[in-house]
Design an enzyme around this catalytic site. Structure first.
Site, short mmCIF file in Angstrom:
data_model
loop_
_atom_site.label_atom_id
_atom_site.label_comp_id
_atom_site.label_asym_id
_atom_site.label_seq_id
_atom_site.Cartn_x
_atom_site.Cartn_y
_atom_site.Cartn_z
N CYS A 121 131.87 124.19 41.23
CA CYS A 121 130.56 123.18 40.73
C CYS A 121 129.38 124.27 41.65
CB CYS A 121 131.34 122.29 41.76
SG CYS A 121 132.36 121.63 40.91
N HIS A 262 124.43 119.49 44.56
CA HIS A 262 125.33 119.35 43.40
C HIS A 262 126.15 117.84 43.64
CE1 HIS A 262 129.66 119.05 41.45
NE2 HIS A 262 130.15 118.92 42.72
N ASN A 292 130.50 113.70 38.52
CA ASN A 292 130.10 115.53 38.17
C ASN A 292 130.71 116.07 37.40
OD1 ASN A 292 131.22 117.40 39.69
ND2 ASN A 292 132.90 116.69 41.06
N1 ACO Z 1 141.08 104.16 40.98
C1 ACO Z 1 142.23 103.56 42.70
N2 ACO Z 1 142.74 103.49 43.02
C2 ACO Z 1 143.01 105.36 43.55
C3 ACO Z 1 141.78 106.19 42.34
C4 ACO Z 1 140.99 105.51 41.62
N3 ACO Z 1 140.27 105.82 40.95
N4 ACO Z 1 141.98 107.74 42.77
C5 ACO Z 1 142.25 107.76 43.84
N5 ACO Z 1 143.09 106.14 44.15
C6 ACO Z 1 144.09 105.84 44.86
C7 ACO Z 1 144.85 107.34 46.32
O1 ACO Z 1 146.32 106.76 44.81
C8 ACO Z 1 145.23 106.32 47.21
O2 ACO Z 1 146.31 105.00 47.23
P1 ACO Z 1 147.30 105.57 48.27
O3 ACO Z 1 147.05 104.84 49.24
O4 ACO Z 1 148.22 103.53 47.81
O5 ACO Z 1 148.66 106.42 48.03
C9 ACO Z 1 144.13 105.55 47.94
O6 ACO Z 1 143.43 105.62 46.53
C10 ACO Z 1 143.36 106.77 48.36
O7 ACO Z 1 143.59 107.88 48.31
P2 ACO Z 1 142.82 108.69 48.59
O8 ACO Z 1 143.13 109.96 47.87
O9 ACO Z 1 143.08 109.25 50.51
O10 ACO Z 1 141.04 108.26 48.40
P3 ACO Z 1 139.70 108.34 48.98
O11 ACO Z 1 138.56 107.99 50.24
O12 ACO Z 1 139.68 110.32 49.58
O13 ACO Z 1 138.98 109.42 48.03
C11 ACO Z 1 138.24 111.36 46.31
C12 ACO Z 1 139.11 110.21 46.63
C13 ACO Z 1 137.02 109.92 45.90
C14 ACO Z 1 139.41 112.48 45.10
C15 ACO Z 1 137.59 111.85 47.64
O14 ACO Z 1 139.05 112.98 47.87
C16 ACO Z 1 136.98 112.96 47.21
O15 ACO Z 1 135.49 113.08 47.15
N6 ACO Z 1 137.01 114.56 47.64
C17 ACO Z 1 136.39 115.25 47.23
C18 ACO Z 1 136.97 115.70 45.79
C19 ACO Z 1 135.61 116.36 44.94
O16 ACO Z 1 134.89 115.77 45.09
N7 ACO Z 1 136.57 116.82 44.14
C20 ACO Z 1 135.38 117.37 42.88
C21 ACO Z 1 135.53 118.73 42.67
S1 ACO Z 1 134.67 119.75 44.00
C22 ACO Z 1 133.17 119.91 44.55
O17 ACO Z 1 132.51 119.04 44.02
C23 ACO Z 1 132.78 119.11 46.11
#
Ligand code: ACO
Length: 335
Positions: A121, A262, A292
């Site tokens: 990214c 980004h 993204n």
């Molecule tokens: N729909 C519903 N529930 C979901 C989904 C979904 N799409 N995805 C995950 N969950 C669930 C998980 O299974 C988990 O369930 P559990 O509590 O029963 O185990 C719960 O939601 C919480 O999951 P977390 O991973 O703790 O959720 P979080 O609040 O961290 O959000 C996310 C996840 C959106 C991926 C976040 O961590 C994030 O944005 N991270 C940055 C990653 C990113 O942006 N990556 C892109 C590439 S790098 C970059 O561009 C910076």
């Protein structure tokens, strides 16, 4: 518009362009594919819909279209380009570079060098940094920098933790020598930290785990991510890179007309906004419509903002991006 003086830049962004595929995939569509909900996706990420490339459409097709639009804005021909940089982690093929396909598709000179760079990214900021140095040293006059991703082909559409986040698209800029008017690329800063390399990766298909029936059966050729690892480091490192860009140029948060970040996650950006002191209403956000798009997200937002009149000549733009690697960086551009 802020009135501040920075040192005379050597290179400027002479033209911008972007391309996104027509097909829209909404959160409601995703609800039918995996166990997720529109509410979860919007609350956690800010994403409402994303674009998906058509069958047969390639990374280089999207890159070439964005490049043509940037060249038209710069009032240059493809034959005026001296170097083609394609930032992507979804090349047409592992070999050769996507840059060579772009060279042919846009009609650049047959001896025009080009290469791909893989900084996920952060790829566009890395590319801008390289282009600025080629132009500053006189090694190249006009450099095409393209951020392009076709992530829909490397997502695991059964993994709700990743498939809801990403979209396809391309953005491009032409970097050319600055004029004597104070406008241009005032600074770029790029960084990397390999300690979190495996928090966001495509494990198979390279030399470590060559493609095999087994890797395909186990979906090892698709994106794997530990989202929370990335989230924490993203807020911290994007803030640090943004503050460095401001300090380097003797600017305060008030001097920033727009942050063009980004588009990873609106919650990440809210964290960066709080910590670096530029309010969210000066962050250019289009993640709701495109998701993204990795290396394409900054140049897509930049071009969209230029074309809709939000980002105007002379404005101070702060760009920042972070992604797999971990790779990240910032740029300060007086448009
Ligand atoms: N729909 C519903 N529930 C979901 C989904 C979904 N799409 N995805 C995950 N969950 C669930 C998980 O299974 C988990 O369930 P559990 O509590 O029963 O185990 C719960 O939601 C919480 O999951 P977390 O991973 O703790 O959720 P979080 O609040 O961290 O959000 C996310 C996840 C959106 C991926 C976040 O961590 C994030 O944005 N991270 C940055 C990653 C990113 O942006 N990556 C892109 C590439 S790098 C970059 O561009 C910076």
């Amino acid at each position: 518009m802020a009135d501040v003086s920075t040192t005379q830049p050597a290179a400027r962004i002479a033209g911008t362009g972007h391309y996104v595929p027509e097909k829209v995939l909404t959160n409601l569509d995703l609800e039918k594919m995996v166990d997720t909900s529109d509410q979860w996706i919007v609350e956690r990420t800010g994403i409402r819909e994303r674009r998906i490339a058509a069958e047969g459409e390639t990374t280089s097709d999207m890159a070439a279209e964005a490049a043509r639009r940037a060249l038209a804005k710069a009032e240059l021909e493809a034959t005026d380009i001296d170097l083609i940089l394609v930032a992507t982690v979804t090349p047409d093929m592992p070999l050769p570079s996507t840059a060579m396909f772009v060279q042919q598709k846009i009609g650049a000179r047959a001896d025009c060098p080009g290469f791909d760079l893989a900084a996920a990214c952060a790829g566009f900021i890395y590319g801008l940094s390289i282009a600025e140095k080629y132009v500053r040293t006189g090694a190249a006059k006009n450099v095409l920098v393209i951020g392009v991703e076709l992530l829909s082909r490397v997502l695991d559409w059964t993994d709700r933790g990743t498939c809801v986040l990403f979209g396809d698209g391309a953005g491009a800029v032409v970097v050319s020598p600055a004029r004597d008017d104070g406008r241009g690329i005032a600074s770029t800063h790029i960084y990397g930290d390999g300690r979190l390399a495996e928090s966001l990766c495509i494990p198979a298909g390279g030399s470590r785990e060559p493609a095999s029936h087994e890797t395909v059966d186990k979906n090892r050729h698709l994106v794997k991510m530990i989202g929370q690892d990335i989230f924490k480091v993203a807020v911290k490192n994007l803030t640090a890179a943004s503050v460095t860009a401001l300090e380097h140029n003797g600017l305060s948060p008030d001097d920033v007309d727009w942050v063009v970040p980004h588009q990873a996650n609106s919650r990440i950006l809210e964290g960066v906004s709080r910590r670096c002191g530029v309010p969210m209403d000066r962050f250019y956000i289009n993640i709701d419509r495109f998701g993204n798009t990795s290396s394409a997200s900054v140049p897509i937002a930049l071009d969209e903002g230029v074309r809709n009149g939000t980002l105007k000549p002379g404005m101070n733009l702060l760009m920042c991006a972070l992604g797999g690697g971990i790779a990240w960086g910032s740029a300060l551009v007086r448009l």
